[in-house]
Design an enzyme around this catalytic site. Structure first.
Site, short mmCIF file in Angstrom:
data_model
loop_
_atom_site.label_atom_id
_atom_site.label_comp_id
_atom_site.label_asym_id
_atom_site.label_seq_id
_atom_site.Cartn_x
_atom_site.Cartn_y
_atom_site.Cartn_z
N GLY A 152 0.80 -1.21 0.00
CA GLY A 152 0.00 0.00 0.00
C GLY A 152 0.83 1.26 0.00
N CYS A 153 0.30 2.30 0.62
CA CYS A 153 0.84 3.65 0.46
C CYS A 153 2.23 3.83 1.07
CB CYS A 153 -0.13 4.66 1.09
SG CYS A 153 -1.74 4.75 0.22
N TYR A 154 2.63 3.00 2.02
CA TYR A 154 3.97 3.18 2.60
C TYR A 154 5.02 2.33 1.91
CZ TYR A 154 2.68 -0.96 5.42
OH TYR A 154 2.27 -2.20 5.84
N PHE A 343 1.39 6.28 5.69
CA PHE A 343 0.48 5.38 6.39
C PHE A 343 -0.13 4.40 5.39
CE2 PHE A 343 0.55 9.50 8.45
CZ PHE A 343 0.82 9.18 9.77
#
Length: 358
Positions: A152-154, A343
């Site tokens: 995901g985003c991290y 996050f």
């Protein structure tokens, strides 16, 4: 007497990003409003969309006949014809390498590459994107490859930390880091306001960077990580028959604010650095409310997150590629003390300190 070897100081010496040329943001808003189908829900959606801080989001889908959007009547996502995951992955296998190569081109002459680290959570293909890029770039068969998926985003933080570890253990290494995300592949047939607002955030983009031990650039310093307790259901990806379904709870900003208000967690999520001495904040632009939560909880100046807010406005949330775009803007400013923080699913946070060196 044996003198301990001092690990090499890894730094980003080049960084850039690329997006497709089709702005899908307004077309999606029209599609989402039609799906809500009632006045009160549409009014709420319009208000939230207007406050999202997003002006553009870009998609790998081309314009259809007569300039039709992929979410229009004749598009890939025509109502009642939501494509299966197999069709979406077929597009990913073709479009993801193309977009990644556009981002890599922003780095200039590549020169010698010893390792490649690729992060992507919006698609799967085998041979992987790492192998495809090596072949199309004409890299040596001996290049070592790492593929980071579904974080995901991290994931950009994880990719850059991986490159840092490589350079610290092999000072002659020259690592190509790539993030590529095609979030618009995963439109879902939602009719409720919360998932439609979640989808409103996401666009496509790719980032690329060179990490090595020598040269002028952003130093990759001490990394850190934390998982917020009792939060595993707030951000989630699920592979379904019609793409990957993203769950992004409206509780996320509040949970982040609560965590950053706790001195122990704040220290963990800022690398133990006093926020007031930081002159470069690379916060993942996951949404305006997330940036607001970070700014308020850390008592930052109103312009402290200007780079993150600018990326959000121009591109939306490109999952792992978003942080690369923020770092690219900071690269031009040469901050002396910086913190990168993102996050993602879990609810987990990953980050690192950075600075500038000649």
């Amino acid at each position: 007497m044996i003198v301990p070897r001092v690990p090499a100081l890894a730094r980003i010496t080049a960084i850039g990003g690329a997006v497709p040329d089709h702005d899908i943001h307004q077309a999606f808003i029209g599609w989402a409003r039609a799906r809500l189908g009632h006045r009160r829900g549409t009014a709420i959606f319009d208000r939230m969309a207007g406050r999202a801080g997003i002006d553009h989001r870009w998609s790998v889908f081309p314009l259809g006949p007569g300039g039709a959007s992929p979410v229009g009547e004749a598009g890939f996502y025509a109502d009642g014809q939501m494509p299966p995951t197999s069709q979406r992955m077929a597009i990913y296998a073709e479009a993801a390498p193309r977009l990644a190569l556009l981002a890599i081109a922003k780095l200039g002459e590549l020169g010698r590459i010893s390792h490649i680290v690729v992060a992507s959570c919006t698609g799967f293909t085998a041979p992987g994107i790492d192998q495809i890029l090596c072949e199309r770039l004409g890299l040596s068969d001996g290049v070592e490859r790492v593929l980071i998926g579904f974080m995901g985003c991290y994931a950009a933080v994880t990719a850059l930390k991986t490159a840092r570890h490589i350079v610290r253990s092999e000072p002659d290494a020259r690592v190509l880091v790539v993030t590529v995300e095609l979030s618009t592949l995963h439109l879902q047939p939602a009719t409720d306001i919360e998932p439609l607002l979640a989808m409103l955030q996401f666009g496509d983009g790719a980032g690329a960077a060179i990490v090595e031990a020598g040269g002028e650039g952003l130093t990759l310093e001490a990394p850190f990580a934390a998982t917020l307790p009792d939060s595993e259901g707030l951000i989630a990806w699920a592979v379904g028959d019609t793409g990957f379904a993203m769950h992004l709870s409206g509780e996320v900003p509040g949970r982040i604010a609560t965590a950053l208000s706790d001195p122990k967690t704040r220290a963990a999520l800022t690398g133990g650095v006093d926020p007031q001495v930081i002159d470069g904040w690379a916060i993942h632009a996951g949404g305006r409310s997330i940036l607001d939560a970070v700014e308020t909880s850390l008592a930052l100046d109103p312009d402290a997150l200007a780079d993150s807010r600018g990326v959000l406005a121009d591109f939306g949330n490109m999952s792992s590629s978003t942080l690369m775009f923020v770092l690219a803007r900071l690269f031009m400013r040469r901050p002396q003390r910086g913190v990168a923080l993102a996050f993602g699913p879990g609810l987990a946070a990953e980050g690192f300190r950075f600075g500038w060196t000649r």
